[in-house]
Design an enzyme around this catalytic site. Structure first.
Site, PDB file in Angstrom:
ATOM      1  N   ASP A   1       0.288   4.965   0.727  1.00 27.19           N
ATOM      2  CA  ASP A   1       0.140   5.871   2.130  1.00 27.19           C
ATOM      3  C   ASP A   1       0.353   5.262   3.280  1.00 27.19           C
ATOM      4  O   ASP A   1      -0.183   4.300   3.704  1.00 27.19           O
ATOM      5  CB  ASP A   1      -1.381   6.406   1.844  1.00 27.19           C
ATOM      6  CG  ASP A   1      -1.373   8.044   2.141  1.00 27.19           C
ATOM      7  OD1 ASP A   1      -2.257   8.361   2.641  1.00 27.19           O
ATOM      8  OD2 ASP A   1      -0.253   8.718   2.024  1.00 27.19           O
TER       9      ASP A   1
ATOM     10  N   ASP B   1       0.928  -1.054   0.055  1.00 23.96           N
ATOM     11  CA  ASP B   1       0.064  -0.064   0.041  1.00 23.96           C
ATOM     12  C   ASP B   1       0.968   1.313   0.139  1.00 23.96           C
ATOM     13  O   ASP B   1       1.962   0.992   0.423  1.00 23.96           O
ATOM     14  CB  ASP B   1      -0.968  -0.024   1.359  1.00 23.96           C
ATOM     15  CG  ASP B   1      -1.607   1.191   1.292  1.00 23.96           C
ATOM     16  OD1 ASP B   1      -1.839   1.757   2.486  1.00 23.96           O
ATOM     17  OD2 ASP B   1      -2.400   1.442   0.433  1.00 23.96           O
TER      18      ASP B   1
END
Lengths: 333, 304
Positions: free
Chosen positions: A57, A55
């Site tokens: 962020d 992922d």
């Protein structure tokens, strides 16, 4: 939906809490507290895992700043022959569009290593040998990815200024050859697009309804949370009374697509994320190894709180923590 | 179940004192009256039946709907009209709501809220509003006095409004989420179904993860208000409409008679399908069909 039934309510008002995110797999509580990964655990992970899915962020960057040590960690993993993918549910850019962001942050990546939900939509249509037209509610990223796969499309930013005139005999034409509506985050959502998409889904036989993702909020800026694609998808689910096929997280399409492309089993892949209820659950539901980093939204307190039943395979303060076994890993490889 | 016979129609005429008509798809489509609608309403009035028009469409006020009915040949007064916009305003009055309302909706909704003394933000004023993404720190500032987000059909929906509504629900203490109605589609035009308020409500559910309080059909609020105001027993009311999940369900859940017409969104096959669990007392092609018993009614007198 709560409707007002007799007797009339008191003056308290209609406040209800946020709905919990749907959990698909229940995990029993592990021994508390869940310990941070030892060097031994890190080495074992590096041995059995061939591919890492990140992922972005809270794992790779925070806002516009790369987390210290991430570039070196990626170099280490690539040096060991590991494949890496960067996953984002944001469909506004194509993979090539995201490359620019990665490069501006000093991260050396290939477009093929970026798995945006815009790409996921195009990849899904390709995987089902789709050969009709697509009506797009969304931004440029989806159109670019469809273009790259040679899929005919209409709508998108071109319909941003279209209006429904509300004349009494108003009739909207729509293209009978549209065989799928793809809905992604759209800052130019309007009634025309909603109506066009509704007509396609309801009147074109077999028309698919595909959503890049259903995130309620998206972090476009640091200043505030922004209404996410959950609202665009909600709008079209609301008018058609149909549920979409979701291709981004937490749907497992992306994982199956990556496994198929690389010829890997889920056990050979590790999902690395900062959110228990999306990233880690997503990985667990797909049968992947999971690593939680504490550099994003989840704190150690939340991880170890009695309310949490999601147990990642590994916990790292941040991704670059893997560098502590860099030499040992090279020796072992 | 079969279409209403003359006997069924005569029985209904006898049994019901208050005739509660839906508008879109029942009385009109866009600005075209359903054939026979005008004549049937005249007939009912000649027998001193009480007439009401109850619509989930929040875009026009009661007065505007009454004016439209009158201009099309069906004289009506605002007091005979109920709109889901009026319902939202009436509800907020009931709970002594004193804050501001953020409106995702059209003129009618703002008019009804303002008529109830509620200060509105948004509505038509936020049409065409855009966020400047080139700005250094784009953000949408919300009025901290907004205490309710009120949502009805909004054919000018845009991202700015979605964001404003979301921010109110997320950051204004105890901010309510009120839905006028959740109809998926409606006949706002005579020629085609268009996406309904269900679209806007679902959009805001999708980003706020909050459930709204529903005021329009099939919630009981409007029927409660109508019966209380005009002192009518529920079982003396018949609801006539084209939509099973609002009009007919509304009538059934509130102890009123129900008549489904096939002149709007519902087809006979949908009504009779085994998947449909909402069964009206009677059904027919359109309200004009009631006129077949005109000649069989007793001479004009009060049937109470």
């Amino acid at each position: 939906m709560r409707s007002l039934q007799r007797p009339l309510p008191s003056a308290r008002g209609a406040v209800c809490p946020r709905r919990p995110v749907h959990r698909m797999v229940s995990c029993s509580a592990a021994a508390r507290p869940i310990a941070r990964a030892t060097d031994q655990q890190k080495l074992e992970l590096l041995k059995r895992v061939e591919c890492f899915i990140f992922d972005c962020d809270g794992v790779i960057w925070l806002g516009d700043k790369v987390i210290d040590g991430v570039p070196e960690t990626l170099d280490m993993l690539r040096g060991m022959g590991k494949r890496v993918f960067f996953v984002t549910n944001n469909s506004t850019k194509s993979r090539a569009g995201y490359m620019a962001k990665f490069q501006s942050l000093g991260l050396n990546v290939q477009a093929e290593e970026i798995y945006s939900s815009s790409y996921a939509a195009a990849a899904y249509l390709e995987s089902i040998n789709f050969d009709k037209k697509v009506y797009v509610v969304g931004e440029a990223g989806i159109l670019e990815e469809l273009q790259l796969k040679g899929i005919h499309h209409l709508g998108g930013p071109a319909d941003a200024d279209k209006r429904v005139t509300l004349r009494s005999g108003e009739f909207m034409e729509h293209d009978a050859e549209v065989g799928a509506v793809v809905v992604g985050f759209d800052r130019h959502i309007n009634y025309y697009k909603i109506q066009y998409a509704t007509l396609c889904i309801r009147e074109n036989p077999g028309c698919l309804f595909i959503a890049t993702n259903r995130d309620a909020v998206t972090h476009l800026t640091d200043a505030q949370e922004w209404a996410g694609n959950g609202s665009m998808v909600g709008a079209i689910a609301g008018s058609t009374k149909r549920e979409p096929t979701v291709v981004g997280k937490p749907s497992d399409f992306m994982l199956r697509n990556i496994c198929a492309r690389l010829g890997l089993r889920p056990q050979q892949i590790c999902m690395v994320g900062d959110r228990l209820d999306t990233d880690i659950m997503f990985g667990k539901n797909g049968g992947l190894n999971t690593a939680l980093v504490l550099s994003g939204v989840t704190t150690e307190e939340v991880l170890n709180s009695p309310g949490n039943t999601v147990v990642p395979d590994l916990v790292l303060p941040k991704l670059p923590d893997l560098l502590s076994v860099r030499e040992a890993a090279v020796v072992a490889a | 179940m079969k279409k209403a016979t003359d006997q069924d129609k005569l029985a209904a005429f006898q049994a019901y004192d208050a005739w509660v008509f839906d508008l879109d798809g029942t009385i009109w489509k866009g600005s075209t009256l359903i054939p026979g609608a005008k004549e049937f309403i005249e007939l009912l009035r000649s027998y001193q039946k009480k007439i009401f028009f109850v619509t989930n469409n929040a875009t026009k006020s009661r007065a505007a709907n009454a004016a439209k009915l009158t201009s099309l040949g069906i004289p009506a007064s605002p007091g005979e009209v109920y709109t889901s916009s009026f319902a939202a305003a009436a509800y907020l009055r009931t709970i002594s709501f004193h804050k501001k309302a953020y409106v995702v909706g059209e003129e009618g909704l703002v008019e009804e809220l303002s008529a109830a003394g509620i200060s509105c933000v948004g509505g038509p004023e936020h049409r065409g509003k855009e966020i400047d993404w080139q700005d250094k720190e784009p953000h949408v500032e919300v009025d901290p006095e907004v205490g309710a987000v009120v949502v009805g059909l909004d054919r000018f929906i845009n991202y700015y409004k979605l964001q404003y509504a979301t921010q109110c629900l997320l950051s204004n203490d105890s901010c309510m989420f009120v839905a006028c109605n959740t109809d998926a589609r409606g006949h706002f035009s005579s020629t085609q179904e268009f996406a309904g308020a269900g679209t806007m409500v679902a959009a805001i559910i999708g980003c706020s993860e909050r459930e709204p309080l529903l005021l329009g059909k099939p919630a009981s609020f409007m029927l409660d208000h109508l019966c209380a105001t005009h002192q009518i027993a529920r079982d003396k009311c018949i609801v006539i409409g084209d939509r099973l999940d609002t009009d007919i369900l509304w009538g059934i859940q509130n102890g009123a008679g129900t008549c489904c017409v096939l002149s709007g969104v519902t087809s006979e096959s949908q009504l009779l399908s085994s998947d449909n669990k909402v069964h009206p007392s009677l059904y027919m092609d359109s309200i004009g069909d009631f006129l077949s018993v005109k000649g069989q009614l007793p001479s004009s007198c009060s049937i109470m």
